[in-house]
Design a protein around this motif. Structure first.
Motif, short mmCIF file in Angstrom:
data_model
loop_
_atom_site.label_atom_id
_atom_site.label_comp_id
_atom_site.label_asym_id
_atom_site.label_seq_id
_atom_site.Cartn_x
_atom_site.Cartn_y
_atom_site.Cartn_z
N LEU A 103 52.62 15.13 41.70
CA LEU A 103 52.79 14.66 43.02
C LEU A 103 51.41 14.81 44.06
CD1 LEU A 103 55.64 14.99 41.85
CD2 LEU A 103 56.47 16.11 44.08
N ALA A 104 50.71 15.82 43.75
CA ALA A 104 49.44 15.84 44.66
C ALA A 104 48.63 14.47 44.40
CB ALA A 104 48.66 16.96 44.24
N ALA A 105 48.66 13.95 43.27
CA ALA A 105 47.83 12.94 43.19
C ALA A 105 48.39 11.41 43.57
CB ALA A 105 47.55 12.71 41.63
N CYS A 106 49.69 11.41 43.64
CA CYS A 106 50.24 10.25 44.08
C CYS A 106 50.54 9.80 45.55
CB CYS A 106 51.80 10.17 43.60
SG CYS A 106 52.09 10.09 41.82
N ASP A 107 50.54 8.56 45.87
CA ASP A 107 50.67 8.13 47.26
C ASP A 107 52.11 8.41 47.63
OD1 ASP A 107 47.89 7.08 47.66
OD2 ASP A 107 48.41 5.81 45.90
N ALA A 108 52.88 8.41 47.01
CA ALA A 108 54.39 8.31 47.36
C ALA A 108 55.35 8.61 46.18
CB ALA A 108 54.91 6.80 47.79
N VAL A 109 56.62 9.10 46.47
CA VAL A 109 57.53 9.45 45.54
C VAL A 109 58.69 8.97 45.62
CG1 VAL A 109 58.68 11.79 44.64
CG2 VAL A 109 56.24 11.95 45.42
N TRP A 110 59.48 8.49 44.32
CA TRP A 110 60.83 8.19 44.51
C TRP A 110 61.57 9.10 43.86
CZ3 TRP A 110 59.39 2.38 42.51
CH2 TRP A 110 58.71 1.72 43.61
N ALA B 286 62.58 19.02 46.53
CA ALA B 286 61.44 19.68 45.89
C ALA B 286 60.23 18.85 45.97
CB ALA B 286 61.94 19.68 44.37
N ALA B 287 60.27 17.71 45.90
CA ALA B 287 59.09 16.75 46.31
C ALA B 287 58.56 16.75 47.52
CB ALA B 287 59.49 15.38 45.70
N ARG C 252 54.27 26.03 33.20
CA ARG C 252 53.68 24.86 32.83
C ARG C 252 54.26 23.56 33.59
NH1 ARG C 252 54.71 20.94 29.06
NH2 ARG C 252 56.36 22.19 28.10
N ARG C 253 55.44 23.45 33.59
CA ARG C 253 56.07 22.18 34.23
C ARG C 253 56.00 22.48 35.40
NH1 ARG C 253 61.76 20.91 30.95
NH2 ARG C 253 61.04 20.85 28.92
N GLU C 254 55.98 23.55 36.21
CA GLU C 254 55.78 23.53 37.74
C GLU C 254 54.37 22.89 37.98
OE1 GLU C 254 56.37 24.32 41.78
OE2 GLU C 254 57.64 24.20 40.10
N GLN C 255 53.52 23.44 37.41
CA GLN C 255 52.15 23.12 37.42
C GLN C 255 51.82 21.65 37.18
OE1 GLN C 255 49.80 25.68 34.69
NE2 GLN C 255 49.60 27.18 36.40
N GLY C 256 52.45 20.86 36.37
CA GLY C 256 52.36 19.70 35.78
C GLY C 256 52.96 18.72 36.91
N PHE C 257 54.22 19.16 37.50
CA PHE C 257 54.92 18.60 38.67
C PHE C 257 53.85 18.78 40.01
CE2 PHE C 257 58.06 18.89 42.00
CZ PHE C 257 58.58 17.65 41.83
N ARG C 258 53.42 19.78 40.27
CA ARG C 258 52.70 19.89 41.42
C ARG C 258 51.55 18.90 41.32
NH1 ARG C 258 53.12 24.21 44.77
NH2 ARG C 258 54.97 25.41 44.59
N ARG C 259 50.61 19.01 40.05
CA ARG C 259 49.41 18.40 39.89
C ARG C 259 49.79 16.82 40.11
NH1 ARG C 259 48.51 20.39 35.31
NH2 ARG C 259 49.43 18.86 34.09
N ASN D 43 54.30 16.24 48.76
CA ASN D 43 54.22 15.06 49.00
C ASN D 43 54.80 14.75 50.26
OD1 ASN D 43 54.11 12.11 48.94
ND2 ASN D 43 52.90 12.63 47.04
N ASN D 44 54.31 14.08 51.30
CA ASN D 44 54.44 13.62 52.69
C ASN D 44 55.36 12.44 52.54
OD1 ASN D 44 53.67 16.15 53.96
ND2 ASN D 44 51.36 15.19 54.27
N HIS D 45 55.51 11.61 51.44
CA HIS D 45 55.80 10.41 51.51
C HIS D 45 56.92 10.19 50.23
CE1 HIS D 45 52.59 8.85 54.18
NE2 HIS D 45 51.95 9.44 53.52
N VAL D 46 58.30 10.76 50.55
CA VAL D 46 59.10 10.99 49.53
C VAL D 46 60.38 10.14 50.18
CG1 VAL D 46 60.88 12.44 48.46
CG2 VAL D 46 58.49 13.29 48.99
N SER D 47 60.86 9.03 49.09
CA SER D 47 61.92 8.17 49.48
C SER D 47 63.06 8.58 48.58
CB SER D 47 61.61 6.76 49.30
OG SER D 47 60.65 6.49 50.34
#
Length: 326
Positions: free
Chosen positions: A111-118, A127-128, A102-109, A132-136
Motif C-alpha cells: 500500500l505504501a508503494a501504490c498511488d491508490a487502493v480499491w 484498514a487501507a 509477514r502478511r501485515e508487512q507485505g500489506f503495508r509495503r 494510503n491516502n487515496h482509498v476508494s
C-alpha cells in the motif's frame, strides 16, 4: 484516439477475485475508451520481466489481491505510471483470523508503494486508509440479470443451497448441527452444495453439484433458500458477501451469519435473517421453510438490494470515476 491501457496483475485467470474484480469490468472499461489487459503473476525471472515490460506500456497497473516481494514491488513501482492495489480479502491476517507479521508487512509495503487502493468493503477500506491516502470503496458486485432466470423449483423437496469451495467448507460444517435438526422436522429438506466436495451427514440429504460458471445461476435459481454461515473474526470481516449477493440476485431469501458484509447486505427480517446461535439458525430456517409467501417477499427485496447497491454497472462507474480523477 488510442485507447488508454489498464493492466491487471493477478494470481491467475481462474481466481474468483480475478473474475469479479477484473475480468467482469473489461466490457465497461472498453466502452469508456480503455484497453484492459491481464497477466498472471507467475514465478520466475522471465515472467517478471514480461510483467515489467507490459507495465511500462500501460497507463495504469492494477495489482489484484496479491502482495509482491520487496524487490519486484520496487521494480514494478518504477515501471508503472500509476499503480493501484485492489483487494477483496483481509490479506493482512491469516485465514483463521490470527495475526501474521509477514502478511501485515507485505500489506503495508504494497500500500505504501501504490498511488491508490480499491477496497471491496468498508472494513478493508478502513484498514487501507491507515496506510494510503487515496482509498476508494469498490464493493464486490455482480451482474444481477445473469441470475434472473425463470426456473421451475422442485415441488416434492425444499432445497437449501450453499455455494463455495473446499477452502470455505469449514464454514458450512459449522451450520450442520442446526441443519440436521431441521432435516428431522422436515423430511423434504435437502442441502444443495455447489462446490467441489460433499459432506457426510446423518439425517440431512445432500445434493452435491459441481460448480460451473455456466450453470451456477440456474442451480441457484432452482433452489429455495440460500445459506451463508461464517464465524466473525478479522479474516471473515474482510469477506465481501459474494454468495449472499448471488442468492439475492437469484431471488432467494437468505439466512446468514452477521459477519463481514453479510450484516450490511442482509436486513434482518426484511430480505433475510441474520443468525448467530444454533437456535437462531433452526428458528429462522424453520420459519422460511414453512412460509412460501415470506420466501418470495424476502427474495424480491433481496433482488432490489443487489440492483440498488451491488450491481456491476454501478461499481464500474465508481471505478471509471477514480481512473478519470487522477
Amino acid at each position: 484516439m488510442t485507447p488508454r491501457t489498464i493492466l491487471f496483475i493477478s494470481k491467475g485467470e481462474n481466481s474468483a477475485s480475478t473474475r469479479y474484480r477484473a475480468f467482469n469490468y473489461f466490457p465497461y472499461l472498453r466502452e469508456a475508451g480503455w484497453s484492459p489487459q491481464h497477466i498472471t503473476a507467475a514465478q520466475g525471472p522471465l515472467s517478471r520481466l514480461n510483467i515489467l515490460r507490459q507495465a511500462r506500456r500501460a497507463d495504469v497497473v492494477v495489482i489484484v489481491r496479491k502482495t509482491l516481494s520487496p524487490l519486484f514491488l520496487r521494480l514494478l513501482r518504477k515501471a508503472s505510471r500509476r499503480l493501484v492495489f485492489d483487494f477483496d480479502d483481509a490479506i493482512f491476517v491469516r485465514s483463521n483470523g490470527e495475526p501474521s507479521r509477514r502478511r501485515e508487512q507485505g500489506f503495508r509495503r504494497t500500500l505504501a508503494a501504490c498511488d491508490a487502493v480499491w477496497a471491496g468493503n468498508r472494513y478493508l477500506a478502513g484498514a487501507a486508509a491507515r496506510l494510503n491516502n487515496h482509498v476508494s470503496l469498490l464493493p464486490t458486485s455482480i451482474r444481477p440479470e445473469k441470475y434472473q432466470l425463470e426456473v421451475e423449483k422442485p415441488r416434492d423437496c425444499l432445497d437449501l443451497v450453499w455455494i463455495g469451495s473446499s477452502s470455505t467448507q469449514k464454514y458450512l460444517v459449522q451450520a450442520l448441527p442446526a441443519l440436521e435438526i431441521l432435516a428431522q422436522r422436515h423430511p423434504q429438506l435437502r442441502l444443495k452444495i455447489i462446490a467441489d466436495f460433499d459432506l457426510e451427514t446423518r439425517h440431512l440429504v445432500t445434493l452435491p453439484v459441481a460448480w460451473s460458471e455456466e450453470t451456477e445461476a440456474r442451480e441457484l435459481a432452482a433452489s429455495h433458500i440460500g445459506i451463508a454461515p461464517m464465524p466473525d473474526n478479522p479474516w471473515t470481516r474482510g469477506k465481501c458477501a459474494l454468495k449472499v449477493l448471488q442468492y439475492m440476485a437469484a431471488g432467494l431469501p437468505v439466512v446468514a451469519s452477521p459477519a463481514g458484509v453479510n450484516a450490511d447486505v442482509v436486513t434482518d427480517a426484511e430480505n433475510g435473517y441474520l443468525s448467530v446461535t444454533e437456535d437462531d439458525w433452526v428458528n429462522h430456517l424453520d420459519d422460511l421453510i414453512g412460509d412460501e409467501t415470506r420466501r418470495r417477499e424476502f427474495g424480491a427485496r433481496g433482488r432490489q438490494r443487489v440492483l440498488a447497491d451491488y450491481s456491476e454497472h454501478g461499481t464500474a462507474n465508481r471505478m471509471l470515476a477514480d481512473l478519470e480523477s487522477r
